[in-house]
Design a protein around this motif. Structure first.
Motif, PDB file in Angstrom:
ATOM      1  N   ARG A 140      34.660  -3.867  10.748  1.00 51.16           N
ATOM      2  CA  ARG A 140      35.168  -2.665  11.391  1.00 51.16           C
ATOM      3  C   ARG A 140      34.585  -1.424  10.721  1.00 51.16           C
ATOM      4  N   ASP A 141      34.341  -0.378  11.502  1.00 47.03           N
ATOM      5  CA  ASP A 141      34.020   0.919  10.942  1.00 47.03           C
ATOM      6  C   ASP A 141      35.327   1.582  10.501  1.00 47.03           C
ATOM      7  N   VAL A 142      35.215   2.604   9.669  1.00 48.93           N
ATOM      8  CA  VAL A 142      36.413   3.220   9.074  1.00 48.93           C
ATOM      9  C   VAL A 142      36.369   4.735   9.231  1.00 48.93           C
ATOM     10  N   VAL A 143      37.505   5.303   9.620  1.00 52.71           N
ATOM     11  CA  VAL A 143      37.701   6.752   9.580  1.00 52.71           C
ATOM     12  C   VAL A 143      38.837   7.003   8.603  1.00 52.71           C
ATOM     13  N   LEU A 144      38.498   7.571   7.453  1.00 49.57           N
ATOM     14  CA  LEU A 144      39.464   7.817   6.378  1.00 49.57           C
ATOM     15  C   LEU A 144      39.881   9.277   6.373  1.00 49.57           C
ATOM     16  N   HIS A 145      41.175   9.496   6.310  1.00 49.48           N
ATOM     17  CA  HIS A 145      41.698  10.852   6.211  1.00 49.48           C
ATOM     18  C   HIS A 145      41.989  11.208   4.753  1.00 49.48           C
ATOM     19  N   VAL A 146      41.678  12.436   4.412  1.00 44.70           N
ATOM     20  CA  VAL A 146      42.092  13.023   3.137  1.00 44.70           C
ATOM     21  C   VAL A 146      43.080  14.133   3.466  1.00 44.70           C
ATOM     22  N   LEU A 147      44.300  14.009   2.970  1.00 43.12           N
ATOM     23  CA  LEU A 147      45.308  15.048   3.205  1.00 43.12           C
ATOM     24  C   LEU A 147      45.239  16.040   2.050  1.00 43.12           C
ATOM     25  N   ASP A 148      44.618  17.179   2.307  1.00 42.91           N
ATOM     26  CA  ASP A 148      44.467  18.162   1.228  1.00 42.91           C
ATOM     27  C   ASP A 148      45.814  18.687   0.772  1.00 42.91           C
ATOM     28  N   GLY A 164      53.319  20.343  -0.118  1.00 37.21           N
ATOM     29  CA  GLY A 164      52.369  20.715  -1.152  1.00 37.21           C
ATOM     30  C   GLY A 164      51.640  19.580  -1.834  1.00 37.21           C
ATOM     31  N   LEU A 165      51.960  18.335  -1.468  1.00 35.38           N
ATOM     32  CA  LEU A 165      51.291  17.195  -2.092  1.00 35.38           C
ATOM     33  C   LEU A 165      49.929  16.939  -1.462  1.00 35.38           C
ATOM     34  N   SER A 166      49.072  16.217  -2.190  1.00 39.47           N
ATOM     35  CA  SER A 166      47.768  15.796  -1.676  1.00 39.47           C
ATOM     36  C   SER A 166      47.717  14.274  -1.660  1.00 39.47           C
ATOM     37  N   GLY A 167      46.878  13.734  -0.796  1.00 43.42           N
ATOM     38  CA  GLY A 167      46.731  12.287  -0.717  1.00 43.42           C
ATOM     39  C   GLY A 167      45.290  11.889  -0.527  1.00 43.42           C
TER      40      GLY A 167
END
Length: 494
Positions: free
Chosen positions: A212-220, A225-228
Motif C-alpha cells: 500500500r502507498d501511505v499518506v501520513l499526517h503531521v499534526l503541527d 496546543g499539542l503536536s503529533g
C-alpha cells in the motif's frame, strides 16, 4: 452574484456587499444567524470593536482593520481581471514562505483542504492507499470524513447539497483505508513524542510491506496546543520510499514559525494552513502549499476526483494546474474565499518582520499573565496534565472550570459557559475557544493571536517595556476572568 468593480459604490453599499460575500463560498458553518449576526463559531462577519477576543484557536470576529482591507480589495476587484486578482492573493501568500504563487492552492476551510490534499495523493497513486491521521478529535469535527474521501457536511463550499459521510464522486474509497493515531491516552494525558513516532513509523512500514502507498499526517498543533509526529519522524517515513509515501502537515492553527512551514515544503511535505486561527482572519480561509515534486506530478499525471468540482473553484488553482485536475469546477470564482484571506495576509506579512525571539518572549508573557490570574481564581484551573513548554510556544492555554461546589464542569455546562461568555449579560462580550473533551474532563481555551503578538511587538519597537506594551491585553484578560468567575459562581444576572 454580480461581480463588478465597486469603486463607485457608497461605503455602506460596499460594506453590505462585503458582509454578504464573507458568508459565501463556504458551508453552513459561516452562515450568520440573521438575529444574532453570529455564525456557528459564535463570531461575526462585521467588526465589533467592543468585543474581547481570545478565541483564535476556534475562530475570530473580523477586525475593523481587516474588514477595511477586505473592503478595499473588493473595490479593486474587476471581473475582467479576476485571474490577476487571485494570482495576487496567491503571490502574497507564497512570498511569505519563499514560494511561488504556482505552489499555492486556495481552499475554503481546513477541512476542505484536507479533502483536497488526500484527493491529490489518491489521484496520483496507482496502489491502495493507507491514510494515517493524527488525533482527529483534536483537529476538526469533519476531518476524519474528509480524510476518508467522504463528504463532511450536507452542503459543500460551492453550495451543492450532498449526503454527509458518503464518498465524494470519483474518489477511490475502495482502495483506501483510514488509520488514526491518538496524541493522548484514555485519561486525556499527552502521550510521549517517542511513543507516537514509533507507532507511526511501524504503521508506515507495515502498510508499505502490504503493498500500500501511505499518506501520513503531521499534526503541527492540536486544538489544545499539542503536536503529533515529530518532523524527524516524518522525514524518516518519507525516506522509506519517496515514491510511495506522502506527508501532509496540518498547520491549520498556524502556531509554528513561518520558517518551519517553508522548511516543511522544501522537505517535500504538503502543508495546509489557514488564515482564520492564529492569523485572526474571518472563518473559512485555507490554502495548500505544494512541494515542487508533488506539483510536478500533478502537472504530468493529474486525475483528481470529479466530485471536487463541488468544492473548489477554477481560480483557487494556479493556471498551469487547472488543465491537469481531471474535473471541471462548478464555479470559476470563489470571491468570498479570496476576500477572507485579505485580513490574515496583512497579519502574516507583518509577522515575517518580527523575530522568532521577540515572538517567543511575547507568547511566554501571555502565558505568565494568565498564570497570574489563575493564582487568584476560585473556579478556573490549569490542569497539571496540561502543563508543558508547548503552552508558551503555541500560546493556547487549556483551562478546566469548576462550579461552586468544587466539581469539575462537564461538557454541557462548559458549552453553556462558552455561549454565555459571548452574550451581553454579566459583562462584556468575550470570545474564548470552544470546549474540548480530554478523556474524562473538558477544557475551554484562551489563545493569543497574531494581532496580539503584533500589537505587543509594535509597543516594544516604540520603546515600551513588555509590561507596558501588554497593558491592553492585561485589561482584556481581567474582564474575561471576571466574567468567567461570575458565570461559574452563578452570581445574580448570570
Amino acid at each position: 452574484m454580480h461581480l463588478q468593480r465597486l469603486s463607485g459604490l457608497a461605503d455602506q453599499q460596499g460594506a453590505s456587499y462585503l458582509l454578504m460575500l464573507l458568508q459565501e463560498g463556504g458551508d453552513q458553518r459561516i452562515h450568520c444567524d440573521p438575529l444574532s449576526g453570529r455564525n456557528r463559531y459564535g463570531t461575526r462577519c462585521l467588526p465589533d470593536p467592543q468585543e474581547i477576543g481570545f478565541s483564535s484557536t476556534t475562530a475570530s470576529t473580523v477586525s475593523p482593520s481587516g474588514f477595511a482591507l477586505s473592503l478595499d480589495a473588493l473595490s479593486r476587484f474587476d471581473e475582467s481581471d479576476a485571474e490577476g486578482w487571485f494570482d495576487h492573493v496567491r503571490r502574497r501568500l507564497g512570498r511569505c514562505f519563499e514560494l511561488g504563487a504556482e505552489q499555492v492552492v486556495l481552499s475554503p476551510s481546513g477541512t476542505d483542504a484536507e479533502l483536497m490534499a488526500v484527493s491529490l495523493y489518491a489521484g496520483l497513486s496507482r496502489n491502495p492507499v493507507s491514510v494515517i491521521l493524527i488525533a482527529p478529535d483534536e483537529t476538526g469535527s469533519g476531518v476524519a470524513k474528509a480524510a476518508a474521501g467522504c463528504h463532511f457536511s450536507s452542503l459543500t463550499a460551492l453550495g451543492v447539497t450532498v449526503e454527509a459521510g458518503q464518498p465524494v464522486s470519483g474518489f477511490p474509497v475502495d482502495r483506501q483505508e483510514l488509520m488514526t493515531i491518538a496524541i493522548r491516552d484514555m485519561s486525556g494525558r499527552a502521550r510521549p513524542t517517542d511513543e507516537i513516532d514509533s507507532e507511526v513509523l511501524d504503521a508506515v512500514k507495515a502498510a508499505l510491506k502490504r503493498g500500500r502507498d501511505v499518506v501520513l499526517h503531521v499534526l503541527d498543533t492540536s486544538k489544545t496546543g499539542l503536536s503529533g509526529v515529530s518532523r524527524p519522524a516524518a522525514r524518516a517515513a518519507l525516506a522509506l520510499d519517496p515514491e510511495r509515501v506522502g506527508v501532509i502537515v496540518d498547520a491549520c492553527q498556524f502556531r509554528c514559525r513561518v520558517e518551519e512551514i517553508a522548511e516543511d515544503v522544501q522537505n517535500g511535505f504538503l502543508v495546509i494552513v489557514t488564515g482564520s486561527k492564529f492569523l485572526a482572519g474571518p472563518p473559512f480561509s485555507a490554502a495548500l502549499l505544494l512541494p515542487e515534486r508533488l506539483r510536478s506530478e500533478l502537472l504530468h499525471k493529474g486525475g483528481l476526483p470529479q466530485g471536487l468540482a463541488d468544492y473548489s473553484a477554477d481560480l483557487d488553482w494556479p493556471s498551469d494546474l487547472r488543465g491537469s485536475l481531471g474535473f471541471h469546477a462548478r464555479s470559476k470564482i470563489n470571491l468570498g474565499l479570496g476576500l477572507r484571506w485579505i485580513a490574515p495576509l496583512s497579519h502574516l506579512e507583518a509577522l515575517t518582520s518580527v523575530t522568532a525571539e521577540v515572538q517567543a518572549e511575547i507568547k511566554a508573557h501571555f502565558l505568565a499573565l494568565i498564570r497570574q490570574r489563575l493564582a487568584v481564581s476560585r473556579h478556573v484551573v490549569l490542569h497539571e496534565d496540561d502543563e508543558g513548554d508547548y503552552l508558551s510556544r503555541r500560546a493556547i492555554i487549556p483551562l478546566s472550570l469548576f462550579d461552586t461546589l468544587g466539581h469539575a464542569v462537564g461538557a454541557d455546562e462548559a458549552r453553556r459557559i462558552w455561549q454565555a461568555m459571548r452574550e451581553d449579560g454579566c459583562g462584556p462580550v468575550c470570545q474564548i475557544g470552544q470546549p474540548v473533551i480530554l478523556g474524562e474532563r473538558v477544557v475551554v481555551r484562551l489563545a493569543a493571536s497574531a494581532a496580539d503578538v503584533l500589537s505587543l511587538a509594535e509597543g516594544l519597537t516604540s520603546g515600551q517595556s513588555l509590561s507596558q506594551a501588554a497593558q491592553p491585553v492585561e485589561t482584556r484578560l481581567d474582564r474575561v476572568f471576571d466574567k468567567l468567575e461570575r458565570l461559574l459562581s452563578r452570581q445574580d444576572g448570570c
